[in-house]
Design a protein around this motif. Structure first.
Motif, mmCIF file in Angstrom:
data_model
loop_
_atom_site.group_PDB
_atom_site.id
_atom_site.type_symbol
_atom_site.label_atom_id
_atom_site.label_comp_id
_atom_site.label_asym_id
_atom_site.label_seq_id
_atom_site.Cartn_x
_atom_site.Cartn_y
_atom_site.Cartn_z
ATOM 1 N N ASN A 1 -40.056 72.210 -100.001
ATOM 2 C CA ASN A 1 -41.453 72.425 -100.382
ATOM 3 C C ASN A 1 -42.029 71.373 -101.326
ATOM 4 O O ASN A 1 -43.168 71.498 -101.755
ATOM 5 N N ALA A 2 -41.271 70.365 -101.686
ATOM 6 C CA ALA A 2 -41.712 69.395 -102.698
ATOM 7 C C ALA A 2 -43.030 68.716 -102.343
ATOM 8 O O ALA A 2 -43.884 68.513 -103.208
ATOM 9 N N ALA A 3 -43.232 68.381 -101.087
ATOM 10 C CA ALA A 3 -44.454 67.669 -100.696
ATOM 11 C C ALA A 3 -45.707 68.505 -100.949
ATOM 12 O O ALA A 3 -46.764 67.959 -101.251
ATOM 13 N N ARG A 4 -45.597 69.826 -100.859
ATOM 14 C CA ARG A 4 -46.792 70.655 -101.042
ATOM 15 C C ARG A 4 -46.821 71.427 -102.354
ATOM 16 O O ARG A 4 -47.871 71.914 -102.745
ATOM 17 N N MET A 5 -45.667 71.562 -103.043
ATOM 18 C CA MET A 5 -45.627 72.428 -104.218
ATOM 19 C C MET A 5 -45.320 71.716 -105.535
ATOM 20 O O MET A 5 -45.256 72.354 -106.573
ATOM 21 N N SER A 6 -45.150 70.409 -105.524
ATOM 22 C CA SER A 6 -44.862 69.721 -106.779
ATOM 23 C C SER A 6 -46.088 69.803 -107.689
ATOM 24 O O SER A 6 -47.211 69.965 -107.217
ATOM 25 N N PRO A 7 -45.884 69.702 -109.002
ATOM 26 C CA PRO A 7 -47.006 69.810 -109.943
ATOM 27 C C PRO A 7 -48.081 68.735 -109.733
ATOM 28 O O PRO A 7 -49.193 68.887 -110.211
ATOM 29 N N GLU A 8 -47.749 67.693 -109.000
ATOM 30 C CA GLU A 8 -48.723 66.629 -108.739
ATOM 31 C C GLU A 8 -49.705 66.988 -107.627
ATOM 32 O O GLU A 8 -50.714 66.327 -107.442
ATOM 33 N N THR A 9 -49.417 68.041 -106.859
ATOM 34 C CA THR A 9 -50.319 68.447 -105.782
ATOM 35 C C THR A 9 -51.265 69.530 -106.284
ATOM 36 O O THR A 9 -50.959 70.250 -107.241
ATOM 37 N N VAL A 10 -52.414 69.656 -105.647
ATOM 38 C CA VAL A 10 -53.378 70.696 -106.029
ATOM 39 C C VAL A 10 -52.739 72.073 -105.870
ATOM 40 O O VAL A 10 -52.844 72.933 -106.753
#
Length: 173
Positions: free
Chosen positions: A155-164
């Protein structure tokens, strides 16, 4: 008892769950604490943000429900006699801890509304914990733990703190 093991298993297979619990109970000399931490996200059980929930693949959503909620019931059924025995014979406080999610939210709302299948299943896990807590009150403490996002390769691509989406989820935790 101060020993623990982790046991990956296919919780959709009742026979495998029963064998796993029996092996764990025998290998550890009994069970007094069990943590059920299913980690499944089934492709098709959720929709993209902005997409209608009617786009869900219902069979994949049922797979998600089977892994999370029905898997928890299978594990609970298999461990109940062991927890009861530990409570009665060993005089220990037994515990069953289920892994929930912030997804379904306290009031059923979700900051991850596209994760319908996942939220549906985790909401059922929360309800199961409440029912088991009542049913097993004489021999076991039952709790559900609902952590915030746990960033993984999945899930890193969609759930990292850098994503909305990730920032929103963290803000709601």
């Amino acid at each position: 008892r101060e020993h623990f093991i982790t046991c990956p298993a296919d919780v959709s297979n009742e026979t495998e769950v029963e064998k796993l619990v029996a092996t764990a109970a025998t290998g550890l000399g009994g069970l007094d604490t069990v943590v059920f931490a299913v980690g499944a996200v089934k492709p098709g059980a959720n929709v993209a943000h902005g997409e209608s929930v009617t786009k869900l693949d219902v069979s994949r959503m049922l797979d998600q429900f089977d892994a999370d909620a029905l898997g928890a019931i299978r594990v609970a059924r298999a461990i109940a006699p062991h927890l009861r025995k530990a409570s009665e014979q060993d005089k220990v406080v037994t515990k069953f801890i289920l892994m929930g999610s912030i997804g379904p939210g306290a009031n059923g709302s979700s900051c991850q509304s596209a994760s319908f299948g996942y939220n549906f299943a985790k909401g059922a896990v929360k309800d199961l914990a409440q029912m088991l807590a009542r049913d097993w009150a004489s021999f076991c403490r039952v709790n559900v733990v609902s952590p915030g996002p746990i960033i993984t390769k999945l899930n890193a691509a969609r759930m990292s703190p850098e994503t909305v989406r990730g920032k929103t989820a963290l803000d709601h935790t």
